[in-house]
Design an enzyme around this catalytic site. Sequence first.
Site, mmCIF file in Angstrom:
data_model
loop_
_atom_site.group_PDB
_atom_site.id
_atom_site.type_symbol
_atom_site.label_atom_id
_atom_site.label_comp_id
_atom_site.label_asym_id
_atom_site.label_seq_id
_atom_site.Cartn_x
_atom_site.Cartn_y
_atom_site.Cartn_z
ATOM 1 N N GLY A 85 7.929 12.092 7.482
ATOM 2 C CA GLY A 85 8.997 11.407 6.766
ATOM 3 C C GLY A 85 9.696 12.228 5.707
ATOM 4 O O GLY A 85 10.603 11.735 5.030
ATOM 5 N N GLU A 104 2.515 15.286 9.154
ATOM 6 C CA GLU A 104 3.211 15.171 10.436
ATOM 7 C C GLU A 104 4.725 15.253 10.299
ATOM 8 O O GLU A 104 5.446 14.324 10.664
ATOM 9 C CB GLU A 104 2.852 13.831 11.091
ATOM 10 C CG GLU A 104 1.376 13.638 11.307
ATOM 11 C CD GLU A 104 1.066 12.267 11.884
ATOM 12 O OE1 GLU A 104 1.870 11.339 11.700
ATOM 13 O OE2 GLU A 104 0.011 12.143 12.507
ATOM 14 N N PRO A 105 5.267 16.357 9.805
ATOM 15 C CA PRO A 105 6.720 16.448 9.673
ATOM 16 C C PRO A 105 7.402 16.679 11.025
ATOM 17 O O PRO A 105 6.892 17.413 11.862
ATOM 18 C CB PRO A 105 6.908 17.680 8.794
ATOM 19 C CG PRO A 105 5.712 18.533 9.085
ATOM 20 C CD PRO A 105 4.583 17.586 9.360
ATOM 21 N N ARG A 142 11.444 15.805 11.304
ATOM 22 C CA ARG A 142 12.782 16.086 10.778
ATOM 23 C C ARG A 142 12.804 17.335 9.888
ATOM 24 O O ARG A 142 13.673 18.202 10.045
ATOM 25 C CB ARG A 142 13.242 14.882 9.950
ATOM 26 C CG ARG A 142 14.656 14.992 9.398
ATOM 27 C CD ARG A 142 14.936 13.891 8.367
ATOM 28 N NE ARG A 142 14.487 12.580 8.805
ATOM 29 C CZ ARG A 142 15.172 11.767 9.586
ATOM 30 N NH1 ARG A 142 16.373 12.114 9.989
ATOM 31 N NH2 ARG A 142 14.683 10.598 9.955
ATOM 32 N N ARG A 149 23.061 9.043 15.322
ATOM 33 C CA ARG A 149 22.557 8.678 13.994
ATOM 34 C C ARG A 149 23.597 7.989 13.104
ATOM 35 O O ARG A 149 23.269 6.981 12.461
ATOM 36 C CB ARG A 149 21.928 9.891 13.298
ATOM 37 C CG ARG A 149 20.686 10.430 14.046
ATOM 38 C CD ARG A 149 19.940 11.489 13.268
ATOM 39 N NE ARG A 149 19.399 10.965 12.039
ATOM 40 C CZ ARG A 149 19.932 11.133 10.854
ATOM 41 N NH1 ARG A 149 21.019 11.871 10.703
ATOM 42 N NH2 ARG A 149 19.384 10.594 9.795
ATOM 43 N N CYS A 185 33.526 5.725 24.331
ATOM 44 C CA CYS A 185 34.336 4.513 24.297
ATOM 45 C C CYS A 185 33.707 3.429 23.430
ATOM 46 O O CYS A 185 33.283 2.377 23.929
ATOM 47 C CB CYS A 185 34.570 4.013 25.710
ATOM 48 S SG CYS A 185 35.480 5.227 26.661
ATOM 49 N N GLU A 186 33.603 3.709 22.150
ATOM 50 C CA GLU A 186 33.074 2.785 21.154
ATOM 51 C C GLU A 186 33.802 3.080 19.852
ATOM 52 O O GLU A 186 33.884 4.253 19.455
ATOM 53 C CB GLU A 186 31.580 3.056 20.892
ATOM 54 C CG GLU A 186 30.634 2.671 21.999
ATOM 55 C CD GLU A 186 30.417 1.176 22.090
ATOM 56 O OE1 GLU A 186 30.294 0.525 21.039
ATOM 57 O OE2 GLU A 186 30.379 0.674 23.223
ATOM 58 N N TYR A 195 16.430 14.604 15.828
ATOM 59 C CA TYR A 195 16.825 13.262 16.245
ATOM 60 C C TYR A 195 18.285 13.155 16.673
ATOM 61 O O TYR A 195 18.874 12.079 16.590
ATOM 62 C CB TYR A 195 16.531 12.229 15.145
ATOM 63 C CG TYR A 195 15.079 12.208 14.745
ATOM 64 C CD1 TYR A 195 14.102 11.798 15.649
ATOM 65 C CD2 TYR A 195 14.678 12.624 13.485
ATOM 66 C CE1 TYR A 195 12.766 11.805 15.292
ATOM 67 C CE2 TYR A 195 13.338 12.631 13.120
ATOM 68 C CZ TYR A 195 12.381 12.213 14.030
ATOM 69 O OH TYR A 195 11.065 12.218 13.674
#
Length: 441
Positions: free
Chosen positions: A255, A297-298, A300, A337, A368-369, A397
């Site tokens: 995190g 546990e990295p 990112r 994201r 197309c959003e 991510y």
Amino acid sequence: MTDLPEAQILPITADIGVDGRLMIGGCDVRDLVGKFGSPLYIYDEATLRDICRDFVGSFTAEYPNSHIEYSSKAFANPAIAEIIDQEGLDMDVVTGGELAVAIAANFPPERMNFHGNNKGREELVEALQYGIGIVTLDSFAEIDLLNEVAGELGVTQQVMLRLSPSIDPHTHLLTSTGILDSKFGFSIETGDAELAVEQAIDKESLDVVGLHFHLGSPIFELEPYSEAIDYVLQFAANMRDRYGLELKRFSPGGGFAIGYVSDTLPPAMSEYAKEIAVAIRKGCDAYGLDEPEVYLEPGRAIVGRAGVAVYTVGGIKTIPDVRTYVSVDGGMGDNIRPALYDSEYSVVPVDRPLAPRNQTVTVAGKFCESGDVLARDVDLPDPATGDLLALPASGAYCLMMASNYNMQTRPAVVLVNEGNARLIRRRETYSDLLASSLDID
Ligand SMILES: *Cc1c(COP(=O)(O)O)cnc(C)c1O
């Protein structure tokens, strides 16, 4: 250090070339796009290795018995896994697919930890057959299933239990995982965690070696870690007294934050390390526990800064007094994201990174959003069709959550180092898009 305004969020090798353009890993970014196409994801090997060493160095300095486990869901790729292995890190996987990628890179299974809140029987069989080091259990069904699978295979599997400590890490609700209302982990508050210890410890084919929690991500504050550590260590001491649980391994998860924009930078790794080490020693002291082996546990924070996404500008639409949309050739298909979490990104004009940025624009994708926007209200120097735009901190991510929405092919990935660029994932082709529908017997 360069004069680049984004120097602290770009890879450490980011520089300005003789012709004034952005360079990464000794490679001219425009040349890379010329050779490998657009959009392009560029990973800088020097940054990746530097960050791995910073993690290992910072944590072992504060707590010698600590290990860094790269959470490969941030970016699973064989070439990256090889570097992670060379740097001496362990690895987390959360699916059979991530396990397959690590195995393809010859990553030692005994240095892997299998996470995930709903692992399937097939996945567990595969993991145990490879000889995975640890399985972290996340539900009562999983305790029974893994015990059964391990029994059938004739092995005793080392396991940890994932706990939910009901601590809010003050990040986006969708990326908070250790609060009470979460699908992850056995809740201490509801009594599930105690029941899980009681059940798992009795299982013939399971060896409970420790406890784990993961609060969410990205976490810019330090206190949530120490608060949760104290709570979980107190719980561990209770479980020792009631069921004889021995806390050999302990994991406060990952995190750790990275900088996506230059004015919101995370604490230094050494600060996270100090906060966590002090909390663990204090808790062990207070509750009479032996100091366990600690696993960080990295995900990112290992790969995020090493990766940069590069897009080419197509159409530009100005709505007077409202907004200027600068459309690029990628978007939510390769980076969801901003659409999913309202994440912010900085945008670097590749050809003129030092030019005055006199126009405020919104960088939109090609999907197309209406929600397909990469960066809202960013300043650029007179954007024009054909410009290249780089998004720093795109290493984690982004591609892992990529989709083929609109049947868009997913981008190529290159690894750069000292002026060399190596393709580590080729751009998808239309044949890739059709293969799973047409290759049917
Ligand atoms: C995703 C995850 C991590 C990594 O999170 P980052 O924010 O990328 O550091 C660590 N542990 C577990 C169990 C996870 O699910």
